[in-house]
Design an enzyme around this catalytic site. Structure first.
Site, PDB file in Angstrom:
ATOM      1  N   GLY B 130       0.823  -1.208   0.000  1.00 34.70           N
ATOM      2  CA  GLY B 130       0.000   0.000   0.000  1.00 34.70           C
ATOM      3  C   GLY B 130       0.851   1.249   0.000  1.00 34.70           C
ATOM      4  O   GLY B 130       1.201   1.773   1.067  1.00 34.70           O
ATOM      5  N   SER B 132       1.032   3.863  -3.315  1.00 39.88           N
ATOM      6  CA  SER B 132       0.402   4.929  -4.100  1.00 39.88           C
ATOM      7  C   SER B 132      -1.000   5.263  -3.602  1.00 39.88           C
ATOM      8  O   SER B 132      -1.700   4.412  -3.050  1.00 39.88           O
ATOM      9  CB  SER B 132       0.302   4.514  -5.566  1.00 39.88           C
ATOM     10  OG  SER B 132       1.582   4.408  -6.121  1.00 39.88           O
ATOM     11  N   GLU B 248      13.537  -4.856  -4.664  1.00 41.73           N
ATOM     12  CA  GLU B 248      12.731  -5.138  -5.843  1.00 41.73           C
ATOM     13  C   GLU B 248      13.272  -4.532  -7.128  1.00 41.73           C
ATOM     14  O   GLU B 248      12.666  -4.669  -8.161  1.00 41.73           O
ATOM     15  CB  GLU B 248      11.284  -4.675  -5.611  1.00 41.73           C
ATOM     16  CG  GLU B 248      11.130  -3.164  -5.560  1.00 41.73           C
ATOM     17  CD  GLU B 248       9.701  -2.722  -5.879  1.00 41.73           C
ATOM     18  OE1 GLU B 248       8.950  -2.535  -4.924  1.00 41.73           O
ATOM     19  OE2 GLU B 248       9.371  -2.564  -7.055  1.00 41.73           O
ATOM     20  N   GLU B 380      11.268   7.784 -15.217  1.00 43.19           N
ATOM     21  CA  GLU B 380      11.697   9.151 -14.893  1.00 43.19           C
ATOM     22  C   GLU B 380      12.289   9.211 -13.480  1.00 43.19           C
ATOM     23  O   GLU B 380      13.308   9.865 -13.245  1.00 43.19           O
ATOM     24  CB  GLU B 380      10.518  10.118 -15.019  1.00 43.19           C
ATOM     25  CG  GLU B 380      10.076  10.369 -16.461  1.00 43.19           C
ATOM     26  CD  GLU B 380       9.406   9.170 -17.128  1.00 43.19           C
ATOM     27  OE1 GLU B 380       8.862   8.288 -16.415  1.00 43.19           O
ATOM     28  OE2 GLU B 380       9.436   9.095 -18.369  1.00 43.19           O
TER      29      GLU B 380
END
Lengths: 368, 393
Positions: B130, B132, B248, B380
């Site tokens: 959890g 975003s 990750e 980005e």
């Protein structure tokens, strides 16, 4: 990095920083042989690192030699160091006494023909793009006679061939040589198990390492310049557009470094007759691709100053464009690697990618 | 001089035997699994498969005993890359095993470890992340879900979004604002383990553009979280999240997501034309296809070595944040190039339902791959991290 390689890196960087100055590069590109630089390299044993000590070399392996060639690429050293390193190693492997001085490589095994049935074993033919063909004291070639299994290493005296001057866009010498029934200094049969062109394979590896070094130098120049150059009231480095371009350049530098290093390790641990083509082909492809991107980004970030004769950047980028096409461009090696993959088939792709470098892959698949 | 520390990794001697075991297991357990399913890569969800992996001892294998098997990160790497190369459906346990478990192991209490880790290692307990929120994507520090300390626990209100497999997970590890930011906008965050069956939690799947339901919105309305479900220290949430992301960013999942499509490309590129003299099949391949496949192979071999180099550093206790980010950025660009090359080579109209194996794989990867450069940090954001590593910002 182990101690030998750290030490080698330091030695090479000091030597090249001192002796490959802007003046050296300019003079070399105008045709002047950098004798001091070459003498220093010979004195430090850097021209024959892969030859065993009792044969007049230093007895290093390819992973160590990576440090030398990477530094040579980083400094755009205008000397046939890669050529002499590869030639001396191949000669020593073939049981031929390694001669003194510069040894260059004839880049294409199809160019020279062996006149068979002649006890003196003469060679004839014409070949372009021989690096430092005029400066070298000796030239190493592979020549084929009759059938594919009749391949020989030929060590020729430079004076036994005729040389027509030429340069590549790196403005390093790339002569055309013509050979008319020359009698070699020494001959040695290439083992039957070797199906590829051994000069091309290992020279491609050396070029890969040089390119990795030169790309790292382009990155360093860019980072320095972006920090120094102020526009719109702040350094270029503070603009996100520039940051992202340099991030891409950095990822390419990292990939080139890894691909070249991995191939060097493979030569050290693989069965010599496999020629480590499964690793060298990826290295030449990947560093060649990175070279094109690095040169483009390097020039874009530097703006007009990087396009001037005065600036150091082009000594690197012109060589990157030249090196990526030599001893097989990306497409040459990609076609070869692609046919190895497809002959094995879709279901063996993953096995091929994960095969341990110390697996004996035996005879490579024939290209068709 | 050398831009990054990417010293080559040597796999431990026992890795070869382990690899053979995993291959034999996969050949058996995925014998009937079609290429179109394999193309879904680590998004494929199959609880039964996860349970089988757990039974093999291949989940949480790097965790210390009694939770795991205390194997090296490089041995785990071998297991993971074999699973991904085979296109195994690993999504059920994926987040818990890769991220949540290691987080709990590093920052959690012994009670949390005892309660939660065995079920993750057994492939029976699924986690989601959890982070975003509707108004907070790349700018994670702007999240607004808030936890207020009360009697015996915390009361959470707010909303998370893009939460992969929340609708099939048992727990979420949620990043929540529990204090004021003050001068440091990264201050005042905490992480909680949220049991998704708690009253006040609503999970709604959001259908994606492929037509699949994988990600979700998760709404918290006065959700009570007992004190003992706080992970690590109150207020240390940001630092913990950064550490979690390092798990990750550099794994083989960052360059193998489209691998099945390469396999099907190779299959399609080989046209069988008659028989060889010895009676075998004679295959013909175009020069264009050879070159394209050769280039892809070169990228794959290089990326794998880069990823292994990072894995070796993680195994040695180093946190190579920038190197890991380099691998993800390059890996994702590689994954995303594959459907473009496949299109360029074969020019067929991809079909999800009625095509051959190649067409189905292309149909899926072509659509899914736009998400590869969004999940786990957008391109980005990654390039910003690399630029910082270069000293540009």
């Amino acid at each position: 990095m182990n101690e030998t390689r750290t030490l080698l890196t330091e030695t090479c960087n000091r030597l090249f920083s001192d002796l490959v100055t802007a003046d050296t590069l300019r003079a070399a590109e105008a045709g002047e042989w950098p004798a001091d630089l070459w003498a220093a390299l010979e004195e430090n044993g850097l021209t024959r690192p892969l030859v065993l000590e009792d044969q007049g070399g230093v007895g290093l392996n390819w992973q160590d030699t990576f440090a030398i060639l990477y530094a040579a690429g980083y400094h755009a050293a205008p000397v046939p160091l890669a050529e002499t390193i590869v030639a001396s190693w191949l000669l020593a492997q073939a049981g031929i006494v390694v001669p003194e001085g510069v040894i260059s490589l004839v880049p294409d095994e199809r160019a020279l023909k062996l006149t068979d049935g002649d006890s003196t074993r003469r060679v004839s033919g014409e070949v372009d793009n021989v690096p430092w063909g005029a400066t070298a004291k000796h030239l190493l070639a592979v020549a084929v006679g009759g059938n594919i299994n009749n391949k020989h290493f030929f060590l020729m005296d430079r004076d036994s061939v005729s040389v027509e001057p030429n340069v590549n866009i790196g403005r390093d010498p790339r002569e055309t040589i013509r050979v008319f029934a020359a009698t070699p200094v020494a001959v040695s049969k290439v083992p039957d198990a070797i199906l590829y062109d051994p000069i091309r394979v290992f020279a491609a590896l050396a070029r890969s390492v040089q390119m990795a070094g030169a790309i790292a130098a382009v990155l360093d120049l860019c980072v320095q310049y972006a920090g120094d150059r102020v526009q719109f009231g702040r350094p270029l480095a503070k603009f996100q557009a520039i940051q992202h371009q340099l991030a891409i350049l950095a990822t390419e530098a990292a990939a080139a470094q890894t691909a070249a290093q991995f191939a060097c390790r493979a030569v050290d641990v693989r069965n010599v007759q496999s020629l480590a083509v499964h690793e060298i082909a990826p290295a030449k492809i990947r560093t060649g691709e990175a070279a094109g991107k690095a040169a483009a980004i390097g020039h874009q970030v530097h703006g007009a100053i990087g396009f001037t004769d005065e600036h150091r950047l082009h000594y690197l980028t012109r060589r990157l464009w030249a090196w990526r096409s030599e001893f097989g461009a990306e497409t040459y090696w990609a076609e070869l690697l692609g046919s190895i993959v497809t002959v094995r088939g879709a279901d063996e792709l993953w096995q091929l990618i994960t095969s341990m470098p110390d697996d004996d892959l035996g005879r490579p698949h024939e290209n068709h | 001089m050398q831009a990054f520390n990417l010293d080559l990794c040597e796999l431990p001697p026992q890795a070869a035997a382990l690899r053979e075991d995993v291959r034999a297991f996969l050949a058996d357990s995925l014998a009937e699994f079609p290429p179109a399913g394999r193309a879904r890569s680590w998004v494929g969800f199959d609880g039964e498969f996860s349970r089988k992996l757990g039974a093999q001892g291949w989940l949480g294998m790097t965790w210390p005993e009694p939770y795991g098997r205390a194997r090296s990160a490089l041995e785990r790497y071998v297991v993971i890359e074999e699973l991904l190369a085979a296109g195994a459906p690993v999504a059920a346990h994926w987040i818990g095993e890769r991220q949540s478990g290691p987080l709990i192991l590093r920052f959690g209490t012994e009670d949390q470890q005892q309660r939660l880790l065995p079920a993750i290692a057994a492939g029976e307990s699924y986690f989601c992340i959890g982070m975003s929120e509707p108004d907070s994507g790349s700018d994670l520090a702007s999240i607004r879900t808030r936890g207020v300390c009360g009697d015996g626990g915390w009361v959470i209100n707010g909303q998370k979004v893009w939460t992969t497999y929340a609708h099939k997970s048992h727990y979420m590890i949620a990043l929540v604002r529990t204090g004021e930011a003050g001068d440091d906008r990264h201050a005042g965050f905490s992480q909680f383990i949220v049991d998704l069956s708690t009253p006040g939690v609503t999970v709604r799947p959001i259908r994606n553009m492929i037509g699949d339901e994988e990600f979700n919105e998760v709404i918290f309305e006065d959700v009570f979280i007992p004190d003992d479900m706080l992970v690590g220290e109150e207020g240390n949430g940001w630092q913990q999240v950064i550490a979690e992301l390092a798990f990750e960013r550099s794994g083989p999942d960052r360059f193998l997501s489209s691998f099945q499509l390469i396999v099907e490309m190779v299959r399609r590129a080989c046209v069988i034309e008659g028989e060889t003299q010895s009676g075998g099949k004679k295959t013909v391949i175009s020069t264009r296809a050879s070159i394209a496949i050769g280039r892809l192979t070169a990228h794959l071999i290089t990326l794998r070595q880069m990823s292994l180099a990072v894995a070796a550093q993680l195994d040695a206790g180093v946190q190579p944040v920038v190197e890991a980010t380099v691998v993800k950025d390059l890996g994702v660009a590689f994954e995303q190039s594959i459907p473009e090359i496949a299109h360029d080579l074969f020019g067929v109209s991809p079909r999800l339902d009625s095509g051959d194996d190649f067409e189905k794989a292309l149909a899926y990867v072509q659509q899914a791959n736009v998400s590869f450069s969004l999940r786990g940090g957008t391109t980005e954001i990654l390039r910003g991290v690399i630029a910082r590593g270069l000293g540009l910002r």
